[in-house]
Design a protein around this motif. Structure first.
Motif, short mmCIF file in Angstrom:
data_model
loop_
_atom_site.label_atom_id
_atom_site.label_comp_id
_atom_site.label_asym_id
_atom_site.label_seq_id
_atom_site.Cartn_x
_atom_site.Cartn_y
_atom_site.Cartn_z
N ALA A 47 39.53 29.86 45.98
CA ALA A 47 38.24 29.74 45.28
C ALA A 47 37.52 31.09 45.23
N THR A 48 37.53 31.83 46.32
CA THR A 48 36.88 33.13 46.36
C THR A 48 37.55 34.11 45.40
N ALA A 49 38.87 34.12 45.37
CA ALA A 49 39.59 35.02 44.47
C ALA A 49 39.28 34.69 43.01
N GLY A 50 39.33 33.42 42.65
CA GLY A 50 39.05 33.04 41.27
C GLY A 50 37.63 33.38 40.86
N ASN A 51 36.68 33.06 41.73
CA ASN A 51 35.28 33.30 41.41
C ASN A 51 34.98 34.80 41.36
N THR A 52 35.58 35.57 42.25
CA THR A 52 35.39 37.02 42.25
C THR A 52 35.98 37.64 40.98
N LEU A 53 37.17 37.22 40.60
CA LEU A 53 37.77 37.75 39.37
C LEU A 53 36.96 37.37 38.13
N GLY A 54 36.37 36.19 38.14
CA GLY A 54 35.48 35.81 37.04
C GLY A 54 34.26 36.71 36.98
N GLY A 55 33.67 36.99 38.13
CA GLY A 55 32.51 37.89 38.19
C GLY A 55 32.88 39.30 37.74
N LEU A 56 34.06 39.75 38.15
CA LEU A 56 34.50 41.08 37.74
C LEU A 56 34.84 41.13 36.25
N THR A 57 35.22 40.00 35.69
CA THR A 57 35.43 39.94 34.24
C THR A 57 34.09 40.15 33.52
N SER A 58 33.05 39.50 34.02
CA SER A 58 31.72 39.71 33.42
C SER A 58 31.28 41.16 33.60
N TRP A 59 31.55 41.74 34.79
CA TRP A 59 31.24 43.14 35.02
C TRP A 59 31.98 44.02 34.00
N ALA A 60 33.28 43.73 33.79
CA ALA A 60 34.09 44.52 32.86
C ALA A 60 33.59 44.40 31.42
N ILE A 61 33.11 43.23 31.04
CA ILE A 61 32.54 43.06 29.70
C ILE A 61 31.31 43.95 29.55
N GLY A 62 30.45 43.96 30.56
CA GLY A 62 29.27 44.83 30.53
C GLY A 62 29.66 46.30 30.48
N TRP A 63 30.65 46.68 31.27
CA TRP A 63 31.13 48.07 31.29
C TRP A 63 31.67 48.45 29.92
#
Length: 141
Positions: A47-63
């Protein structure tokens, strides 16, 4: 219950819940914890890995948006608020990236604001890991 399918479902639910798409992974985590024979550590990690990768996907979209459209700003009010908070408090604010409604815009605003990947990832994984750890600890044993 097929353990592999259960873990992929948990991972996918956690990932999607942490993007700008609506959804929640708490029910899937609780159901999987009750019905699965997987260890709590495995469930927590998944769960932590999936949720973290989702958050980093949002970060990458912003970047990406910052680099692709440098002259445009974030226009949605929740994104503007998130960007203001990120600029004020920096990457430690991403400890709150697990919060419903505000967490996803925080990750997007962090990427847009130029928060570096490693500090962003560190604070996102800590916040989300703590959240899932608390949720699992609250489940009846």
């Amino acid at each position: 219950m097929n353990e592999t399918l259960a873990l992929w479902t948990l991972f996918s639910s956690s990932f999607l819940a942490s993007t700008l798409l609506p959804g929640g992974s708490e029910a899937v985590l609780g159901y999987t914890a009750i019905e699965s024979t997987a260890s709590l550590l495995t469930l927590w990690s998944t769960a932590t890995a999936g949720n973290t990768l989702g958050g980093l996907t949002s970060w990458a979209i912003g970047w990406w948006l910052l680099r692709r459209f440098p002259d445009r700003g974030l226009h949605k009010p929740e994104h503007q608020k998130a960007q203001h908070r990120i600029q004020r408090y920096g990457s430690p604010l991403l400890l709150l990236s697990w919060l419903p409604v505000v967490g996803d815009p925080l990750c997007l605003a962090a990427g847009w604001s130029g928060i570096r990947l490693l500090p962003a990832a560190l604070f996102i994984v800590i916040g989300k890991g703590l959240r899932y750890g608390i949720l699992l600890a609250l489940l009846p044993q």
